[in-house]
Design a protein around this motif. Structure first.
Motif, PDB file in Angstrom:
ATOM      1  N   VAL A 170      47.665  -4.394 130.732  1.00 24.60           N
ATOM      2  CA  VAL A 170      46.548  -4.298 129.653  1.00 24.60           C
ATOM      3  C   VAL A 170      44.864  -5.595 129.945  1.00 24.60           C
ATOM      4  O   VAL A 170      45.458  -7.072 129.832  1.00 24.60           O
ATOM      5  CB  VAL A 170      46.722  -4.932 128.460  1.00 24.60           C
ATOM      6  N   VAL A 171      43.793  -4.532 129.431  1.00 22.15           N
ATOM      7  CA  VAL A 171      42.805  -5.952 130.597  1.00 22.15           C
ATOM      8  C   VAL A 171      41.565  -6.185 129.421  1.00 22.15           C
ATOM      9  O   VAL A 171      41.179  -5.108 128.073  1.00 22.15           O
ATOM     10  CB  VAL A 171      42.465  -6.354 131.416  1.00 22.15           C
ATOM     11  N   GLY A 172      40.502  -6.979 128.692  1.00 21.59           N
ATOM     12  CA  GLY A 172      39.414  -6.091 128.209  1.00 21.59           C
ATOM     13  C   GLY A 172      39.591  -6.770 126.538  1.00 21.59           C
ATOM     14  O   GLY A 172      40.320  -7.381 126.790  1.00 21.59           O
ATOM     15  N   SER A 173      38.551  -5.204 126.451  1.00 21.92           N
ATOM     16  CA  SER A 173      39.258  -5.188 124.702  1.00 21.92           C
ATOM     17  C   SER A 173      40.142  -4.295 124.807  1.00 21.92           C
ATOM     18  O   SER A 173      40.280  -3.911 122.869  1.00 21.92           O
ATOM     19  CB  SER A 173      37.647  -4.853 124.282  1.00 21.92           C
ATOM     20  N   GLY A 174      41.518  -4.028 124.995  1.00 23.83           N
ATOM     21  CA  GLY A 174      42.501  -3.228 125.354  1.00 23.83           C
ATOM     22  C   GLY A 174      42.879  -1.846 125.624  1.00 23.83           C
ATOM     23  O   GLY A 174      43.161  -1.196 125.937  1.00 23.83           O
ATOM     24  N   ASP A 175      41.879  -1.716 127.426  1.00 25.09           N
ATOM     25  CA  ASP A 175      41.832  -1.052 128.113  1.00 25.09           C
ATOM     26  C   ASP A 175      43.579  -1.470 128.945  1.00 25.09           C
ATOM     27  O   ASP A 175      43.521  -2.871 129.206  1.00 25.09           O
ATOM     28  CB  ASP A 175      41.100  -0.947 129.438  1.00 25.09           C
ATOM     29  N   ALA A 199      48.885 -15.790 137.707  1.00 24.09           N
ATOM     30  CA  ALA A 199      47.325 -15.943 136.182  1.00 24.09           C
ATOM     31  C   ALA A 199      47.063 -16.614 134.973  1.00 24.09           C
ATOM     32  O   ALA A 199      46.914 -16.625 134.468  1.00 24.09           O
ATOM     33  CB  ALA A 199      46.011 -14.871 136.221  1.00 24.09           C
ATOM     34  N   GLU A 200      49.198 -16.937 134.931  1.00 24.11           N
ATOM     35  CA  GLU A 200      49.458 -17.567 133.672  1.00 24.11           C
ATOM     36  C   GLU A 200      49.218 -16.246 132.911  1.00 24.11           C
ATOM     37  O   GLU A 200      48.825 -17.302 131.777  1.00 24.11           O
ATOM     38  CB  GLU A 200      48.893 -18.775 134.139  1.00 24.11           C
ATOM     39  N   GLY A 201      48.643 -15.999 132.800  1.00 23.53           N
ATOM     40  CA  GLY A 201      48.180 -14.455 130.998  1.00 23.53           C
ATOM     41  C   GLY A 201      46.152 -14.674 131.028  1.00 23.53           C
ATOM     42  O   GLY A 201      45.945 -14.586 129.581  1.00 23.53           O
ATOM     43  N   THR A 202      45.886 -15.716 132.121  1.00 21.72           N
ATOM     44  CA  THR A 202      44.658 -16.101 131.884  1.00 21.72           C
ATOM     45  C   THR A 202      43.807 -14.779 131.675  1.00 21.72           C
ATOM     46  O   THR A 202      42.604 -14.472 131.354  1.00 21.72           O
ATOM     47  CB  THR A 202      43.889 -17.095 132.134  1.00 21.72           C
ATOM     48  N   LEU A 203      44.633 -13.277 131.973  1.00 19.13           N
ATOM     49  CA  LEU A 203      42.911 -12.424 132.580  1.00 19.13           C
ATOM     50  C   LEU A 203      43.679 -10.959 132.190  1.00 19.13           C
ATOM     51  O   LEU A 203      43.146  -9.973 132.412  1.00 19.13           O
ATOM     52  CB  LEU A 203      43.818 -12.243 134.595  1.00 19.13           C
ATOM     53  N   LYS A 443      37.719 -15.461 135.905  1.00 15.88           N
ATOM     54  CA  LYS A 443      37.376 -15.456 134.511  1.00 15.88           C
ATOM     55  C   LYS A 443      36.720 -14.682 133.612  1.00 15.88           C
ATOM     56  O   LYS A 443      37.505 -13.720 132.513  1.00 15.88           O
ATOM     57  CB  LYS A 443      38.503 -16.897 133.845  1.00 15.88           C
ATOM     58  N   SER A 444      35.623 -15.208 133.600  1.00 18.86           N
ATOM     59  CA  SER A 444      34.593 -14.830 132.752  1.00 18.86           C
ATOM     60  C   SER A 444      34.318 -13.203 132.515  1.00 18.86           C
ATOM     61  O   SER A 444      33.707 -12.419 132.118  1.00 18.86           O
ATOM     62  CB  SER A 444      32.573 -15.342 132.945  1.00 18.86           C
ATOM     63  N   ALA A 445      34.532 -13.125 134.140  1.00 18.43           N
ATOM     64  CA  ALA A 445      34.041 -11.368 134.700  1.00 18.43           C
ATOM     65  C   ALA A 445      34.993 -10.314 133.266  1.00 18.43           C
ATOM     66  O   ALA A 445      35.236  -9.067 133.838  1.00 18.43           O
ATOM     67  CB  ALA A 445      33.385 -11.363 135.902  1.00 18.43           C
TER      68      ALA A 445
END
Length: 459
Positions: A170-175, A199-203, A443-445
């Motif tokens: 699950v990434v972004g806003s819930g995708d 990535a230790e949950g950062t992505l 990370k920002s992307a």
């Protein structure tokens, strides 16, 4: 804000999925990393499905609340620690082995599956999952993926990333996305699956993993035991094994202090023979295994072992490796414990061990040593009397000096525990400014709202 996020989560998931009692939530606030800062989460969500994880992420994205995923909490870098008012997503209920496919030699599992439970299920199908962190009886596959965990046999068989074929996250806003593949080969696009591992949950939050398995090992394993008077001699033996071209299935180091701690706890009688114990093992079949064991034995003897032998008692050999796994909890009984995780080229192991001893003397700090010595992954352990703030400060200084020494020898600040919050300064020094910028850009992307485990690794 805490009340708002709890209300939104309860409305989305139901009260039975959301824990907001601060006393209960506090028990989910941190992993096993001593001295890593944490805060009390606003809520703990215990999802049962990917859809519930996605709903949780969507709520956090809408309200701008950070969140962090959690497995069994056995991590040693603070990567799973909550900040004040965060949401912790605990995967304890997502613990299903979805499928083991003997024909493809793969396993598909949810993140809450315990490492040893997967190994046992795979063994029933004649298959084997190699990554074996010392916490394998308790640590989860999701946590192992998050930190790219290693273990005792990784000198020969590799770390978690080497076995992750694909995953759902699950990434972004819930995708919800699927990365990687299920096939034996596949080179489509960037390796975004590999990027998520470690990535230790950062992505994002991993909700399912497809893992490569190997055939179950057959026949006896050959164990070589060596005792040495000094860490330097034991380090020389490790370098000699590497120089000889032998790839053992394990090569582990335990120093006298750790041996005595295990003895005092379990009465195993290990520390009587000498100061430092090296355990080598070959799982090569037949005569090749015997020949490898003899080469390891010769390296031990050539490096000055006071006693070295090839064990013919399988129960005794297993007890010795069990003692290696017990070293960390044995030292935890003595007081607050901070653990390092540096990794250096194998030829530099003797020098690194000497520099660790020098740091202990310089800062008047008791340092025990255990190591996955065969791949240069050293775990200095700092033991500090409870409540002694001056001793704690000295240990922290020694910790940072050892990080710098590892980098100076061409090594890395973490071999398997991850950066978390404890190694952020060292990680920045190792990566350098331009590479650090590249990490921050990724990370920002992938996390434009900055809600996934912010402030960890390099943030």
């Amino acid at each position: 804000m805490a009340e708002d996020v709890v209300a939104a989560l309860v409305a989305e998931l139901g009260a039975h999925q959301v824990v907001s009692d601060p006393h209960v939530a506090a028990s989910y606030a941190h992993d096993e990393a001593e001295w890593a800062p944490c805060g009390t989460p606003a809520a703990v969500v215990r999802p049962r499905s990917t859809q519930e994880v996605a709903a949780t992420v969507a709520v956090c994205a809408r309200l701008g609340v950070p969140l962090v995923g959690r497995g069994a909490g056995t991590g040693l870098s603070g990567a799973a620690n909550s900040g004040e008012g965060w949401v912790v997503v605990s995967f304890e209920r997502m613990n299903a082995i979805v499928e083991i496919d003997p024909a493809e030699a793969t396993a598909t599992v949810q993140p809450g599956v315990v490492n040893d439970d997967l190994r046992a299920a795979a063994a029933e199908k004649g298959l084997w999952y190699p990554p074996d962190p010392a916490s394998s009886p308790w640590s989860t596959i999701g946590g192992n993926v998050s930190t790219n965990a290693g273990g005792l046999c990784c000198v020969k068989y590799g770390v978690t990333r080497d076995y992750v074929l694909g995953l759902e996250a699950v990434v972004g806003s819930g995708d919800v996305v699927r990365l990687g593949r299920r096939t034996a080969k596949g080179v489509t696009g960037y390796d975004l699956c590999g990027l998520m591992v470690g990535a230790e949950g950062t992505l994002g939050l991993v909700t399912e993993v497809t893992l490569r398995l190997r055939p179950l090992r057959q026949g006896p394993q050959h164990t070589v035991v060596g005792y040495f008077d000094t860490l330097a001699q034991a380090g020389a033996a490790v370098a000699a094994v590497a120089a000889a071209g032998v790839v053992p299935s394990a090569l582990e180091l335990i120093d006298e202090f750790c041996l005595r701690a295990v003895d005092e706890w379990k009465n195993m009688g290990l520390a009587a023979e000498g100061a430092v114990l090296l355990l080598g093992r070959s799982d090569a079949p037949g005569e090749a295994g015997i020949a490898e064991a003899q080469q390891i034995l010769a390296c031990f003897e050539g490096a000055g072992a006071t006693f070295a032998t090839r064990s013919t008692d399988s129960q005794e050999a297993e007890a010795l490796f069990a003692a290696r796994r017990l070293a960390y909890p044995a030292l935890e009984r003595l007081g607050p414990l901070l653990t390092e995780d540096v990794c250096v080229p194998r030829a530099q192991v003797p020098q690194m061990l000497e520099r660790i001893e020098a740091a202990g003397r310089r800062f008047d700090t008791r340092i025990g040593n255990i190591a996955h010595a065969g791949d240069g992954n050293l775990h200095p352990l700092f033991i500090v009397p409870a409540g002694d703030e001056a001793a704690k400060a000295r240990a922290q200084e020694a910790f940072e000096v050892i990080v710098d020494e590892a980098i100076a020898l061409g090594g890395t600040v973490t071999g398997e525990h991850g950066v978390g919050v404890l190694k952020k300064r060292g990680a920045a020094a190792e990566l350098g400014p331009r590479v650090l910028e590249m990490h921050q850009a990724v990370k920002s992307a992938l996390d434009p709202l900055g809600i996934f485990n912010p402030g960890k690794v390099f943030g």
